[in-house]
Design an enzyme around this catalytic site. Structure first.
Site, PDB file in Angstrom:
ATOM      1  N   GLY A 181       0.822  -0.948   0.050  1.00 32.92           N
ATOM      2  CA  GLY A 181      -0.032  -0.081  -0.007  1.00 32.92           C
ATOM      3  C   GLY A 181       0.827   1.293  -0.062  1.00 32.92           C
TER       4      GLY A 181
ATOM      5  N   GLY B  59      -0.077   4.341  -0.424  1.00 31.27           N
ATOM      6  CA  GLY B  59      -0.889   5.812  -0.126  1.00 31.27           C
ATOM      7  C   GLY B  59      -0.444   6.638   0.874  1.00 31.27           C
TER       8      GLY B  59
ATOM      9  N   ILE C 107      -0.446   6.749   4.160  1.00 37.09           N
ATOM     10  CA  ILE C 107       0.178   6.032   5.455  1.00 37.09           C
ATOM     11  C   ILE C 107       1.642   5.367   4.684  1.00 37.09           C
ATOM     12  CG2 ILE C 107       0.385   4.614   7.142  1.00 37.09           C
ATOM     13  CD1 ILE C 107      -2.695   4.612   7.536  1.00 37.09           C
TER      14      ILE C 107
ATOM     15  N   ASP D 137       2.392  -1.185  -4.637  1.00 35.00           N
ATOM     16  CA  ASP D 137       0.947  -0.586  -4.828  1.00 35.00           C
ATOM     17  C   ASP D 137       0.603  -1.089  -6.244  1.00 35.00           C
ATOM     18  OD1 ASP D 137      -0.645   1.940  -3.092  1.00 35.00           O
ATOM     19  OD2 ASP D 137      -1.572   1.364  -5.064  1.00 35.00           O
TER      20      ASP D 137
ATOM     21  N   ILE E 264      -1.972  -2.413   9.329  1.00 30.43           N
ATOM     22  CA  ILE E 264      -2.653  -1.078   9.628  1.00 30.43           C
ATOM     23  C   ILE E 264      -4.227  -1.038   9.294  1.00 30.43           C
ATOM     24  CG2 ILE E 264      -2.583   1.279   9.854  1.00 30.43           C
ATOM     25  CD1 ILE E 264       0.503   0.888   9.505  1.00 30.43           C
ATOM     26  N   SER E 265      -4.306  -1.591   8.084  1.00 31.58           N
ATOM     27  CA  SER E 265      -5.559  -1.527   7.290  1.00 31.58           C
ATOM     28  C   SER E 265      -7.015  -1.812   8.066  1.00 31.58           C
ATOM     29  CB  SER E 265      -5.750  -2.497   6.195  1.00 31.58           C
ATOM     30  OG  SER E 265      -4.670  -2.481   5.383  1.00 31.58           O
TER      31      SER E 265
ATOM     32  N   ARG F   9      -2.390   8.886  21.339  1.00 33.69           N
ATOM     33  CA  ARG F   9      -3.387  10.143  21.264  1.00 33.69           C
ATOM     34  C   ARG F   9      -3.684  10.397  22.714  1.00 33.69           C
ATOM     35  NH1 ARG F   9      -6.472   7.514  16.080  1.00 33.69           N
ATOM     36  NH2 ARG F   9      -5.640   9.070  14.577  1.00 33.69           N
TER      37      ARG F   9
ATOM     38  N   HIS G 227      -9.777  -1.581  17.946  1.00 35.31           N
ATOM     39  CA  HIS G 227      -9.803  -0.183  17.566  1.00 35.31           C
ATOM     40  C   HIS G 227     -10.916   0.322  16.990  1.00 35.31           C
ATOM     41  CE1 HIS G 227      -7.362   3.008  15.806  1.00 35.31           C
ATOM     42  NE2 HIS G 227      -7.683   2.557  14.567  1.00 35.31           N
TER      43      HIS G 227
END
Ligand code: A3D
Length: 317
Positions: free
Chosen positions: A10, A12, A14, A34, A119-120, A152, A176
């Site tokens: 991927g 993109g 990230i 990708d 992570i997706s 966070r 998550h």
């Protein structure tokens, strides 16, 4: 000694930041994959041309073929759609599970000895699917969510108390999603309970609780807060930093204790599901799951979060 190799599936938002961070930290050679032709090649060329400025000696290769990920030590997967305003992570399950299946088949065929960090989204379901399709042992397939959710939470605490983020310790458990479990009781500034510091700051127990509750709420909704601002996609700098911390702990055998979406076999009362818990990440992937006492309220929140994960995973079948 040969350099380590990191494959990023991927290319993109990230994926691009992952490639840059991996290069800046010289974690190893980077392959960015990708399906869009030119995208990973262009990003890798751009990052590599900064290497004389930043002074890193790694090779970066953009590709559209899985053969190039052969020999990877760590694979990080971000392939899949991100959410847009108004969408929940769970809305992505149909489209992203098709993508994840093809990605996991590629990893299985071409990087069979790698450690995989997913992570997706929806995260807990995508990690479950990735492990199932690759057939890799559970200690080698994990998900990134807790490092970011905890970061966070820590950032909000540091900003509230006016202290360095480096001195805040706090963690989230569970899936998550909006039911994640920020652990208030264990949040501290160098060991001093955050709740006590808030009570002293406001000289008012009720106000301290209100402020803490607001930080918990903001942590749970933090991904959505960024989506609402960006409008075109979701957070990408902080998820990339978080996954790089996990990859680095594995590649450099740091044995850091990081909240990780890991397969549980009875820990925290959960059996046979991937859920976020503190893990020791080292050269063996998940080397330990650190268990500790939850009080009745924390366990109830954990159970609720796990129930949401189970519901999502059931959709995969
Ligand atoms: P984006 O910038 O759209 O990048 C995704 C990339 O995947 C695109 O370049 C696509 O071309 C590529 N892609 C699509 N199908 C395939 C395929 N079959 N094989 C390989 N690549 C493919 O998204 P992004 O980088 O912003 O986000 C990626 C994923 O991470 C999304 O699912 C997000 O929801 C998720 N995400 C997770 C977190 C967590 O903390 C868990 C945080 C933020 C985003």
């Amino acid at each position: 000694m040969a350099r380590k190799k990191i494959a990023l599936i991927g290319g993109g938002q990230i994926g691009g930041v992952l490639a840059q961070l991996a290069a800046l930290r010289e974690l190893g050679d980077v392959v960015l994959f990708d399906i869009v032709e030119g995208l990973p090649q262009g990003k890798c060329l751009d990052i590599a041309e900064a290497s004389p400025v930043d002074g890193f000696d790694v090779c970066l290769k953009g590709t559209n073929t899985y053969e190039d990920i052969a020999g990877s030590d760590v694979v990080i997967v971000t392939a899949g759609l991100p959410r847009k305003p108004g969408m929940s992570r769970d809305d992505l399950i149909d489209v992203n599970s098709k993508i994840m299946t093809s990605v996991a088949e590629g990893i299985k065929a071409h990087a069979p000895n790698s450690f995989v960090i997913v992570i997706s989204n929806p995260l807990d379901a995508m990690v479950t699917l990735c492990q199932k399709v690759t057939g890799f042992p559970h200690n080698r397939v994990i998900g990134q969510a807790g490092v970011l959710d905890s970061a966070r939470f820590k950032a909000f605490i540091a900003w509230e108390l006016g202290v360095s983020v480096k001195d805040v310790n706090a963690m989230t458990l569970g899936g998550h999603g909006d039911d994640m479990v920020p652990l208030v009781r264990y949040a501290s500034v160098n060991g001093i309970p955050v709740l006590e510091l808030l009570e002293r700051k406001y000289n008012d127990k009720a106000k301290a609780k209100e402020v803490m509750d607001a930080m918990v709420k903001r942590t749970r909704g933090a991904g959505g807060e960024v989506v609402a601002l960006l409008k075109t996609g979701s957070a990408f700098y902080s998820p990339a930093s978080s996954a790089i911390a996990m990859a680095e702990s594995i590649l450099r055998d740091q044995k850091r204790v990081l909240p990780t979406c890991a397969y549980l076999n009875g820990e925290f009362g959960v059996k046979g599901f991937y859920v976020g818990v503190p893990c020791v990440l080292g050269a063996g992937g998940v080397e330990q799951i650190l268990q500790f006492e939850l009080d009745a309220e924390e366990q109830a929140m954990m159970d609720k979060s796990v129930a949401a994960v189970k519901e999502l995973v059931a959709i995969l079948k």
